[in-house]
Scaffold this active site. Sequence first.
Site, PDB file in Angstrom:
ATOM      1  N   SER A 282       0.818  -1.210   0.000  1.00  0.00           N
ATOM      2  CA  SER A 282       0.000   0.000   0.000  1.00  0.00           C
ATOM      3  C   SER A 282       0.853   1.260   0.000  1.00  0.00           C
ATOM      4  CB  SER A 282      -0.970   0.012   1.181  1.00  0.00           C
ATOM      5  OG  SER A 282      -0.484  -0.668   2.277  1.00  0.00           O
TER       6      SER A 282
ATOM      7  N   HIS B  43      -2.077  -2.458  -6.685  1.00  0.00           N
ATOM      8  CA  HIS B  43      -2.629  -2.093  -5.366  1.00  0.00           C
ATOM      9  C   HIS B  43      -4.154  -2.184  -5.384  1.00  0.00           C
ATOM     10  CE1 HIS B  43      -3.102   1.198  -2.069  1.00  0.00           C
ATOM     11  NE2 HIS B  43      -3.203  -0.008  -1.561  1.00  0.00           N
TER      12      HIS B  43
ATOM     13  N   GLU C  14      -4.880   0.443  -8.209  1.00  0.00           N
ATOM     14  CA  GLU C  14      -3.862   1.456  -8.504  1.00  0.00           C
ATOM     15  C   GLU C  14      -2.665   0.687  -9.063  1.00  0.00           C
ATOM     16  OE1 GLU C  14      -2.497   3.373  -4.860  1.00  0.00           O
ATOM     17  OE2 GLU C  14      -2.624   5.344  -5.757  1.00  0.00           O
TER      18      GLU C  14
ATOM     19  N   ASN D 138      -3.051   6.240  -0.725  1.00  0.00           N
ATOM     20  CA  ASN D 138      -2.716   6.374   0.694  1.00  0.00           C
ATOM     21  C   ASN D 138      -2.015   7.672   1.050  1.00  0.00           C
ATOM     22  OD1 ASN D 138      -3.905   4.156   1.955  1.00  0.00           O
ATOM     23  ND2 ASN D 138      -2.446   2.828   0.884  1.00  0.00           N
TER      24      ASN D 138
HETATM   25  C1  LIG Z   1      -5.102   0.778   2.958  1.00  0.00           C
HETATM   26  C2  LIG Z   1      -4.938   0.667   1.511  1.00  0.00           C
HETATM   27  O1  LIG Z   1      -3.843   0.409   1.048  1.00  0.00           O
HETATM   28  C3  LIG Z   1      -6.018   0.921   0.525  1.00  0.00           C
HETATM   29  C4  LIG Z   1      -7.399   0.602   0.958  1.00  0.00           C
HETATM   30  O2  LIG Z   1      -7.917  -0.440   0.672  1.00  0.00           O
HETATM   31  S1  LIG Z   1      -8.153   1.791   1.842  1.00  0.00           S
HETATM   32  C5  LIG Z   1      -9.749   1.152   2.137  1.00  0.00           C
HETATM   33  C6  LIG Z   1     -10.646   1.359   0.944  1.00  0.00           C
HETATM   34  N1  LIG Z   1     -11.957   0.877   1.268  1.00  0.00           N
HETATM   35  C7  LIG Z   1     -12.903   1.669   1.756  1.00  0.00           C
HETATM   36  O3  LIG Z   1     -12.735   2.877   1.890  1.00  0.00           O
HETATM   37  C8  LIG Z   1     -14.161   0.961   2.164  1.00  0.00           C
HETATM   38  C9  LIG Z   1     -15.164   1.908   2.781  1.00  0.00           C
HETATM   39  N2  LIG Z   1     -16.377   1.171   3.104  1.00  0.00           N
HETATM   40  C10 LIG Z   1     -17.284   0.817   2.171  1.00  0.00           C
HETATM   41  O4  LIG Z   1     -17.161   1.114   0.988  1.00  0.00           O
HETATM   42  C11 LIG Z   1     -18.478   0.082   2.655  1.00  0.00           C
HETATM   43  O5  LIG Z   1     -18.654   0.323   4.038  1.00  0.00           O
HETATM   44  C12 LIG Z   1     -18.405  -1.481   2.404  1.00  0.00           C
HETATM   45  C13 LIG Z   1     -18.404  -1.742   0.904  1.00  0.00           C
HETATM   46  C14 LIG Z   1     -17.166  -2.093   3.029  1.00  0.00           C
HETATM   47  C15 LIG Z   1     -19.613  -2.127   3.059  1.00  0.00           C
HETATM   48  O6  LIG Z   1     -20.730  -1.572   2.462  1.00  0.00           O
HETATM   49  P1  LIG Z   1     -22.073  -1.234   3.282  1.00  0.00           P
HETATM   50  O7  LIG Z   1     -23.076  -0.814   2.284  1.00  0.00           O
HETATM   51  O8  LIG Z   1     -21.692  -0.312   4.366  1.00  0.00           O
HETATM   52  O9  LIG Z   1     -22.438  -2.569   4.027  1.00  0.00           O
HETATM   53  P2  LIG Z   1     -23.092  -3.885   3.497  1.00  0.00           P
HETATM   54  O10 LIG Z   1     -24.472  -3.658   2.931  1.00  0.00           O
HETATM   55  O11 LIG Z   1     -22.966  -4.818   4.642  1.00  0.00           O
HETATM   56  O12 LIG Z   1     -22.132  -4.359   2.330  1.00  0.00           O
HETATM   57  C16 LIG Z   1     -22.343  -4.125   0.952  1.00  0.00           C
HETATM   58  C17 LIG Z   1     -21.862  -5.350   0.213  1.00  0.00           C
HETATM   59  O13 LIG Z   1     -20.457  -5.503   0.425  1.00  0.00           O
HETATM   60  C18 LIG Z   1     -20.201  -6.823   0.939  1.00  0.00           C
HETATM   61  N3  LIG Z   1     -19.069  -6.738   1.866  1.00  0.00           N
HETATM   62  C19 LIG Z   1     -18.953  -5.950   2.942  1.00  0.00           C
HETATM   63  N4  LIG Z   1     -17.773  -6.162   3.540  1.00  0.00           N
HETATM   64  C20 LIG Z   1     -17.147  -7.127   2.837  1.00  0.00           C
HETATM   65  C21 LIG Z   1     -15.908  -7.796   2.963  1.00  0.00           C
HETATM   66  N5  LIG Z   1     -15.047  -7.502   3.945  1.00  0.00           N
HETATM   67  N6  LIG Z   1     -15.597  -8.735   2.043  1.00  0.00           N
HETATM   68  C22 LIG Z   1     -16.442  -9.051   1.039  1.00  0.00           C
HETATM   69  N7  LIG Z   1     -17.628  -8.448   0.865  1.00  0.00           N
HETATM   70  C23 LIG Z   1     -17.969  -7.499   1.755  1.00  0.00           C
HETATM   71  C24 LIG Z   1     -21.465  -7.203   1.659  1.00  0.00           C
HETATM   72  O14 LIG Z   1     -21.565  -8.603   1.777  1.00  0.00           O
HETATM   73  C25 LIG Z   1     -22.527  -6.615   0.762  1.00  0.00           C
HETATM   74  O15 LIG Z   1     -22.734  -7.457  -0.337  1.00  0.00           O
HETATM   75  P3  LIG Z   1     -24.183  -7.810  -0.917  1.00  0.00           P
HETATM   76  O16 LIG Z   1     -24.247  -7.076  -2.196  1.00  0.00           O
HETATM   77  O17 LIG Z   1     -24.134  -9.278  -1.085  1.00  0.00           O
HETATM   78  O18 LIG Z   1     -25.196  -7.362   0.077  1.00  0.00           O
HETATM   79  N1  LIG Z   2      -5.553  -3.875   4.791  1.00  0.00           N
HETATM   80  C1  LIG Z   2      -5.805  -3.118   3.751  1.00  0.00           C
HETATM   81  O1  LIG Z   2      -6.824  -2.400   3.722  1.00  0.00           O
HETATM   82  C2  LIG Z   2      -4.866  -3.087   2.595  1.00  0.00           C
HETATM   83  C3  LIG Z   2      -3.624  -3.684   2.686  1.00  0.00           C
HETATM   84  N2  LIG Z   2      -2.774  -3.655   1.600  1.00  0.00           N
HETATM   85  C4  LIG Z   2      -1.489  -4.291   1.677  1.00  0.00           C
HETATM   86  O2  LIG Z   2      -1.657  -5.694   1.505  1.00  0.00           O
HETATM   87  C5  LIG Z   2      -0.669  -6.402   2.258  1.00  0.00           C
HETATM   88  C6  LIG Z   2      -1.364  -7.383   3.192  1.00  0.00           C
HETATM   89  O3  LIG Z   2      -2.238  -6.678   4.056  1.00  0.00           O
HETATM   90  P1  LIG Z   2      -3.433  -7.414   4.810  1.00  0.00           P
HETATM   91  O4  LIG Z   2      -3.988  -8.489   3.939  1.00  0.00           O
HETATM   92  O5  LIG Z   2      -4.294  -6.352   5.321  1.00  0.00           O
HETATM   93  O6  LIG Z   2      -2.638  -8.084   6.030  1.00  0.00           O
HETATM   94  P2  LIG Z   2      -3.040  -9.373   6.909  1.00  0.00           P
HETATM   95  O7  LIG Z   2      -2.298  -9.200   8.189  1.00  0.00           O
HETATM   96  O8  LIG Z   2      -4.508  -9.553   6.910  1.00  0.00           O
HETATM   97  O9  LIG Z   2      -2.437 -10.588   6.061  1.00  0.00           O
HETATM   98  C7  LIG Z   2      -1.075 -10.779   5.796  1.00  0.00           C
HETATM   99  C8  LIG Z   2      -0.865 -12.287   5.649  1.00  0.00           C
HETATM  100  O10 LIG Z   2       0.427 -12.525   5.108  1.00  0.00           O
HETATM  101  C9  LIG Z   2       1.061 -13.521   5.909  1.00  0.00           C
HETATM  102  N3  LIG Z   2       2.513 -13.402   5.794  1.00  0.00           N
HETATM  103  C10 LIG Z   2       3.367 -12.626   6.508  1.00  0.00           C
HETATM  104  N4  LIG Z   2       4.631 -12.831   6.063  1.00  0.00           N
HETATM  105  C11 LIG Z   2       4.553 -13.742   5.063  1.00  0.00           C
HETATM  106  C12 LIG Z   2       5.521 -14.377   4.247  1.00  0.00           C
HETATM  107  N5  LIG Z   2       6.822 -14.119   4.384  1.00  0.00           N
HETATM  108  N6  LIG Z   2       5.100 -15.287   3.327  1.00  0.00           N
HETATM  109  C13 LIG Z   2       3.781 -15.579   3.189  1.00  0.00           C
HETATM  110  N7  LIG Z   2       2.823 -15.010   3.949  1.00  0.00           N
HETATM  111  C14 LIG Z   2       3.205 -14.101   4.873  1.00  0.00           C
HETATM  112  C15 LIG Z   2       0.545 -13.224   7.314  1.00  0.00           C
HETATM  113  O11 LIG Z   2       0.782 -14.311   8.189  1.00  0.00           O
HETATM  114  P3  LIG Z   2       0.925 -13.985   9.785  1.00  0.00           P
HETATM  115  O12 LIG Z   2      -0.383 -13.395  10.213  1.00  0.00           O
HETATM  116  O13 LIG Z   2       1.209 -15.334  10.356  1.00  0.00           O
HETATM  117  O14 LIG Z   2       2.070 -13.016   9.912  1.00  0.00           O
HETATM  118  C16 LIG Z   2      -0.935 -13.012   6.997  1.00  0.00           C
HETATM  119  O15 LIG Z   2      -1.620 -14.250   6.853  1.00  0.00           O
HETATM  120  C17 LIG Z   2       0.192  -5.347   2.961  1.00  0.00           C
HETATM  121  O16 LIG Z   2       1.310  -5.065   2.162  1.00  0.00           O
HETATM  122  C18 LIG Z   2      -0.748  -4.148   3.022  1.00  0.00           C
HETATM  123  O17 LIG Z   2      -0.093  -2.929   3.085  1.00  0.00           O
HETATM  124  C19 LIG Z   2      -3.147  -3.096   0.406  1.00  0.00           C
HETATM  125  C20 LIG Z   2      -4.392  -2.550   0.260  1.00  0.00           C
HETATM  126  C21 LIG Z   2      -5.337  -2.457   1.355  1.00  0.00           C
END
Ligand SMILES: CC(=O)CC(=O)SCCNC(=O)CCNC(=O)[C@H](O)C(C)(C)COP(=O)(O)OP(=O)(O)OC[C@H]1O[C@@H](n2cnc3c(N)ncnc32)[C@H](O)[C@@H]1OP(=O)(O)O
Ligand SMILES: NC(=O)C1=CN([C@@H]2O[C@H](COP(=O)(O)OP(=O)(O)OC[C@H]3O[C@@H](n4cnc5c(N)ncnc54)[C@H](OP(=O)(O)O)[C@@H]3O)[C@@H](O)[C@H]2O)C=CC1
Length: 283
Positions: A119, A140, A152, A190
């Site tokens: 990320s 991404h 991305e 991010n």
């Molecule tokens: C950190 C990084 O590197 C980058 C990132 O990813 S940053 C995070 C980006 N993501 C976001 O910003 C998510 C923000 N949240 C949302 O968009 C919404 O809250 C959400 C889509 C997660 C849930 O939507 P909602 O309308 O609030 O709830 P809900 O009605 O329960 O869910 C909508 C659908 O999504 C599904 N869903 C929710 N969470 C889920 C999950 N974790 N996995 C799979 N499906 C999921 C639900 O099952 C539902 O599906 P149906 O069409 O079958 O009903």
């Molecule tokens: N969370 C998010 O919203 C997002 C995350 N990302 C990126 O995706 C990646 C994973 O994040 P996320 O899925 O949230 O993390 P999780 O902690 O849910 O999952 C990571 C998994 O990888 C396993 N793992 C760690 N080291 C190794 C290795 N050397 N070989 C194989 N498996 C390994 C971990 O095992 P164990 O638990 O035993 O350490 C765990 O099962 C990160 O780089 C994160 O930045 C990108 C977009 C969105």
Amino acid sequence: MSIQNVMVIGAGQMGSGIAQVCAQAGLNVKLNDMKQEAYDKGIATITKNLSRNVEKGRMTEKEKIAVLSRITSSLDLKDAHDVDIVIEAAVENMAIKHSIFKTLDEVAPKHAILATNTSSLPITEIAAVTNRPEQVIGMHFMNPVPIMKLVEIIRGLATSDEVYKKVEEMTVQLSKTPVEVNDFPGFVANRILMPMINEAIFTLQEGVATKEAIDDIMKMGMNHPMGPLELADFIGLDTCLYIMEVLHEGFGDSKYRPSPLLRQYVKAGWLGKKTGRGFYSYA
Ligand SMILES: CC(=O)CC(=O)SCCNC(=O)CCNC(=O)[C@H](O)C(C)(C)COP(=O)(O)OP(=O)(O)OC[C@H]1O[C@@H](n2cnc3c(N)ncnc32)[C@H](O)[C@@H]1OP(=O)(O)O
Ligand SMILES: NC(=O)C1=CN([C@@H]2O[C@H](COP(=O)(O)OP(=O)(O)OC[C@H]3O[C@@H](n4cnc5c(N)ncnc54)[C@H](OP(=O)(O)O)[C@@H]3O)[C@@H](O)[C@H]2O)C=CC1
């Protein structure tokens, strides 16, 4: 050569989602983790998501079984010996990603693309430990992967146009929308999202409002689907902290300093939804 065989590394929340969408698109997937339990947990999540699709009439039971049959377990990176692409989604830590990419470079076929779902970590720096930096790229996905449309796509300094094009085509095959960005700390998603989350944590830390109030304001006031603290729990507080550290170090600017409260929660093991406790508690 077209992409047919994929290895996804890390069966956590992102890796399991990536494996699911690849298998749904007809690709063969090896889902790799270090422990069988992590794979089992990942497959259980995928099965739950697919069952929901069946219940909602979006997929037949037969199709669900076919999707699951395309995903196999891997506990050894050497299983990458016959894949066309690897998508790494292990923990957000450069030392771990370096070690994985070094091994992959040795074991994956010459033509294989090595993609990372990082990320925020620099693609160029991950690519530098391989002998094929032109075949290393950022892919991404957003969380939750089966729902979110964006991927991305990040070009490292050496990523070739041919590799970029293949990954772009694969993204469309996964029914996702690719958006191209360059390799800069936090990329685009991010760099913009995480300072907002970090600021929400500072706002909580300073006692300006309760966590519920902060989230309500951003949900109702800005039409965000989740408030920033709920979203931080959803992403994983460890991942949020790693990303802020990358931004802080990458830009050398104090505006990206991670909130001490975020650090404290991570030290306590309160990593959010995945550990049952973060800013909120999850049963
Ligand atoms: C950190 C990084 O590197 C980058 C990132 O990813 S940053 C995070 C980006 N993501 C976001 O910003 C998510 C923000 N949240 C949302 O968009 C919404 O809250 C959400 C889509 C997660 C849930 O939507 P909602 O309308 O609030 O709830 P809900 O009605 O329960 O869910 C909508 C659908 O999504 C599904 N869903 C929710 N969470 C889920 C999950 N974790 N996995 C799979 N499906 C999921 C639900 O099952 C539902 O599906 P149906 O069409 O079958 O009903
Ligand atoms: N969370 C998010 O919203 C997002 C995350 N990302 C990126 O995706 C990646 C994973 O994040 P996320 O899925 O949230 O993390 P999780 O902690 O849910 O999952 C990571 C998994 O990888 C396993 N793992 C760690 N080291 C190794 C290795 N050397 N070989 C194989 N498996 C390994 C971990 O095992 P164990 O638990 O035993 O350490 C765990 O099962 C990160 O780089 C994160 O930045 C990108 C977009 C969105």
